[in-house]
Design a protein around this motif. Structure first.
Motif, PDB file in Angstrom:
ATOM      1  N   LEU A   6      33.253  43.660  28.718  1.00 25.09           N
ATOM      2  CA  LEU A   6      32.300  43.647  27.603  1.00 25.09           C
ATOM      3  C   LEU A   6      32.881  42.892  26.416  1.00 25.09           C
ATOM      4  N   VAL A   7      34.155  43.137  26.138  1.00 30.25           N
ATOM      5  CA  VAL A   7      34.822  42.444  25.026  1.00 30.25           C
ATOM      6  C   VAL A   7      34.896  40.944  25.302  1.00 30.25           C
ATOM      7  N   LEU A   8      35.248  40.572  26.534  1.00 33.94           N
ATOM      8  CA  LEU A   8      35.327  39.155  26.882  1.00 33.94           C
ATOM      9  C   LEU A   8      33.965  38.476  26.770  1.00 33.94           C
ATOM     10  N   TYR A  70      44.241  23.606  39.500  1.00 32.75           N
ATOM     11  CA  TYR A  70      44.459  24.124  40.845  1.00 32.75           C
ATOM     12  C   TYR A  70      45.426  25.307  40.862  1.00 32.75           C
ATOM     13  N   HIS A  71      46.249  25.445  39.828  1.00 34.46           N
ATOM     14  CA  HIS A  71      47.152  26.591  39.749  1.00 34.46           C
ATOM     15  C   HIS A  71      46.362  27.905  39.732  1.00 34.46           C
ATOM     16  N   PHE A  72      45.200  27.898  39.068  1.00 32.83           N
ATOM     17  CA  PHE A  72      44.376  29.107  38.996  1.00 32.83           C
ATOM     18  C   PHE A  72      44.000  29.565  40.401  1.00 32.83           C
ATOM     19  N   TYR A  73      43.647  28.606  41.243  1.00 29.90           N
ATOM     20  CA  TYR A  73      43.172  28.951  42.577  1.00 29.90           C
ATOM     21  C   TYR A  73      44.313  29.287  43.519  1.00 29.90           C
ATOM     22  N   VAL A  74      45.483  28.730  43.265  1.00 29.86           N
ATOM     23  CA  VAL A  74      46.663  29.144  44.039  1.00 29.86           C
ATOM     24  C   VAL A  74      46.941  30.619  43.788  1.00 29.86           C
ATOM     25  N   VAL A  75      46.927  31.011  42.507  1.00 27.85           N
ATOM     26  CA  VAL A  75      47.138  32.417  42.151  1.00 27.85           C
ATOM     27  C   VAL A  75      46.072  33.290  42.796  1.00 27.85           C
ATOM     28  N   SER A  76      44.813  32.833  42.730  1.00 29.67           N
ATOM     29  CA  SER A  76      43.715  33.628  43.276  1.00 29.67           C
ATOM     30  C   SER A  76      43.814  33.782  44.792  1.00 29.67           C
ATOM     31  N   VAL A  77      44.119  32.694  45.486  1.00 35.39           N
ATOM     32  CA  VAL A  77      44.226  32.760  46.948  1.00 35.39           C
ATOM     33  C   VAL A  77      45.321  33.752  47.358  1.00 35.39           C
ATOM     34  N   ILE A  78      46.437  33.732  46.635  1.00 34.31           N
ATOM     35  CA  ILE A  78      47.547  34.640  46.972  1.00 34.31           C
ATOM     36  C   ILE A  78      47.198  36.078  46.610  1.00 34.31           C
ATOM     37  N   TRP A  79      46.782  36.305  45.356  1.00 28.58           N
ATOM     38  CA  TRP A  79      46.531  37.670  44.894  1.00 28.58           C
ATOM     39  C   TRP A  79      45.329  38.294  45.599  1.00 28.58           C
ATOM     40  N   ASN A  80      44.204  37.588  45.621  1.00 28.53           N
ATOM     41  CA  ASN A  80      43.010  38.165  46.236  1.00 28.53           C
ATOM     42  C   ASN A  80      43.102  38.195  47.749  1.00 28.53           C
ATOM     43  N   GLY A  81      43.961  37.344  48.321  1.00 30.98           N
ATOM     44  CA  GLY A  81      44.266  37.479  49.735  1.00 30.98           C
ATOM     45  C   GLY A  81      45.019  38.775  50.010  1.00 30.98           C
ATOM     46  N   PHE A  82      45.936  39.126  49.106  1.00 36.79           N
ATOM     47  CA  PHE A  82      46.654  40.405  49.206  1.00 36.79           C
ATOM     48  C   PHE A  82      45.694  41.581  49.069  1.00 36.79           C
ATOM     49  N   GLY A 161      43.473  31.407  32.398  1.00 39.19           N
ATOM     50  CA  GLY A 161      43.021  31.081  33.745  1.00 39.19           C
ATOM     51  C   GLY A 161      43.934  31.650  34.822  1.00 39.19           C
ATOM     52  N   LEU A 162      45.236  31.677  34.563  1.00 35.17           N
ATOM     53  CA  LEU A 162      46.184  32.245  35.529  1.00 35.17           C
ATOM     54  C   LEU A 162      45.971  33.746  35.695  1.00 35.17           C
ATOM     55  N   CYS A 163      45.619  34.409  34.596  1.00 37.09           N
ATOM     56  CA  CYS A 163      45.420  35.863  34.632  1.00 37.09           C
ATOM     57  C   CYS A 163      44.035  36.255  35.130  1.00 37.09           C
ATOM     58  N   TYR A 164      43.082  35.333  34.993  1.00 38.61           N
ATOM     59  CA  TYR A 164      41.672  35.671  35.232  1.00 38.61           C
ATOM     60  C   TYR A 164      41.430  36.216  36.637  1.00 38.61           C
ATOM     61  N   TYR A 165      41.924  35.515  37.649  1.00 42.42           N
ATOM     62  CA  TYR A 165      41.618  35.931  39.021  1.00 42.42           C
ATOM     63  C   TYR A 165      42.395  37.181  39.436  1.00 42.42           C
ATOM     64  N   VAL A 166      43.515  37.433  38.785  1.00 50.54           N
ATOM     65  CA  VAL A 166      44.207  38.711  39.005  1.00 50.54           C
ATOM     66  C   VAL A 166      43.351  39.847  38.455  1.00 50.54           C
ATOM     67  N   LEU A 167      42.833  39.640  37.236  1.00 48.99           N
ATOM     68  CA  LEU A 167      41.944  40.624  36.625  1.00 48.99           C
ATOM     69  C   LEU A 167      40.691  40.831  37.475  1.00 48.99           C
ATOM     70  N   LEU A 168      40.168  39.736  38.034  1.00 50.46           N
ATOM     71  CA  LEU A 168      38.968  39.843  38.865  1.00 50.46           C
ATOM     72  C   LEU A 168      39.244  40.682  40.116  1.00 50.46           C
ATOM     73  N   VAL A 275      30.714  35.568  32.629  1.00 50.70           N
ATOM     74  CA  VAL A 275      30.631  34.253  33.259  1.00 50.70           C
ATOM     75  C   VAL A 275      29.491  33.441  32.646  1.00 50.70           C
ATOM     76  N   PHE A 276      28.365  34.083  32.375  1.00 53.52           N
ATOM     77  CA  PHE A 276      27.226  33.379  31.768  1.00 53.52           C
ATOM     78  C   PHE A 276      27.617  32.738  30.444  1.00 53.52           C
ATOM     79  N   PHE A 277      28.224  33.509  29.547  1.00 55.21           N
ATOM     80  CA  PHE A 277      28.563  32.970  28.228  1.00 55.21           C
ATOM     81  C   PHE A 277      29.746  32.008  28.280  1.00 55.21           C
ATOM     82  N   ASN A 278      30.708  32.290  29.142  1.00 49.86           N
ATOM     83  CA  ASN A 278      31.855  31.393  29.298  1.00 49.86           C
ATOM     84  C   ASN A 278      31.417  30.015  29.775  1.00 49.86           C
ATOM     85  N   GLN A 279      30.580  30.000  30.821  1.00 52.17           N
ATOM     86  CA  GLN A 279      30.102  28.731  31.349  1.00 52.17           C
ATOM     87  C   GLN A 279      29.122  28.057  30.391  1.00 52.17           C
TER      88      GLN A 279
END
Length: 309
Positions: A6-8, A70-82, A161-168, A275-279
């Protein structure tokens, strides 16, 4: 976790509204380290940085290459794969989440759902799976399709961006019922909204991929060789309706996951709102760039949502 999203969302809504304030608009002329300059520099990236005019050296210190996306997606693939592996082990092997992760989720989530008929568990699994698959696709596009120029992003944007997909991923895990976290329930029940959500995800992903290919091809010849790094007017697919269809498709991807959650997951709707407001912020800046740099730019195109915004 809902409060954080909500804050974001509120922060980017405020940024979107602030872009209309005359006092925060970029001023031409000599570079100055003003509040407006700092504000604009934090929001803009890539080609839209040029809308700030000449940037002071103090702000350029915080630049990192946009190609580092692409670093964002490397982090996401590893973390969300876990995260996906944990869910598979819980459902297939009745293996509980690690204690440290259960403790983190208890802190983030507060009171979680204790019992589940299987529909919610499948919703969480599908959303986690598609977050991971979406990251894999975006990583492949960044490495093998997109053609990056010398554009930059702010170091704050990069760190976020590096933290975003971990938070997701943590947000998805917070939706897992307690009995599933403890490996005590492996039921998965297919509901009608799962089917609709999956189809919507595929539809939006296909269009986003097409748009990224169109953008990349503006800098390539027919054989795929990069000819230049200039910006041009894109045409085709959803570019006929909006300047930033890839941002619109991103919103639809997150909307599809809200559908997978059965339309009633408040936390995920707050993610969608963010995502709506960010984009929207990025789309408005990109649309302004096209209008100011191409005098024959199609006037019928909206910035973000076809026929509306």
């Amino acid at each position: 976790m809902a409060e954080l999203w909500l804050v974001l969302a509120a922060s980017f809504l405020a940024a979107l509204l602030a872009l209309r304030l005359p006092s925060l608009k970029p001023s031409p002329g000599r570079p100055s380290l003003s509040l407006a300059a700092v504000f604009q520099d934090l929001l803009r990236y890539g080609k839209t940085k040029s809308g700030c005019g000449q940037r002071p050296p103090q702000l350029q210190v915080f630049d990192v290459p946009k190609r580092w996306f692409y670093h964002f997606y490397v982090v996401s693939v590893i973390w969300n794969g876990f995260v996906l592996l944990l869910l598979l082990q819980s459902h297939l092997l009745s293996r509980p989440f690690p204690i440290w992760l259960q403790d983190i989720l208890s802190i983030l989530d507060g009171v979680s759902q204790d019992h589940d008929g299987g529909g919610e568990s499948l919703s969480v699994f599908l959303v986690c799976l598609f977050v991971w698959l979406n990251s894999c696709r975006r990583l492949k596009e960044c490495l093998h399709i997109s053609v990056f120029s010398g554009g930059v992003i702010h170091i704050v944007q990069y760190c976020f961006g590096l933290c975003y997909y971990v938070l997701l991923g943590l947000t998805v895990l917070c939706q897992v019922p307690t009995n599933v976290r403890e490996g005590k329930d492996h039921r998965l029940t297919v509901c009608w909204y799962h089917v609709i959500g999956v189809l919507m995800f595929i539809w939006a992903s296909v269009h986003q991929h097409r748009c990224h290919v169109i953008l990349a091809n503006l800098r390539k010849n027919k054989s795929g060789k990069v000819l230049n790094l200039d910006h041009s007017i894109p045409f085709g697919d959803w570019f006929e309706f909006v300047s930033c269809p890839h941002y619109f498709a991103e919103l639809l991807i997150y909307l599809s996951m809200a559908v997978m959650f059965g339309f009633n997951n408040l936390t995920w709707w707050l993610v969608v709102t963010y995502v709506f407001f960010n984009q929207a912020v990025s789309a408005v800046l990109c649309h302004e760039y096209y209008l100011s740099n191409f005098k024959h730019y199609p006037k019928c195109r909206k910035a973000y949502i076809p026929f509306i915004f």
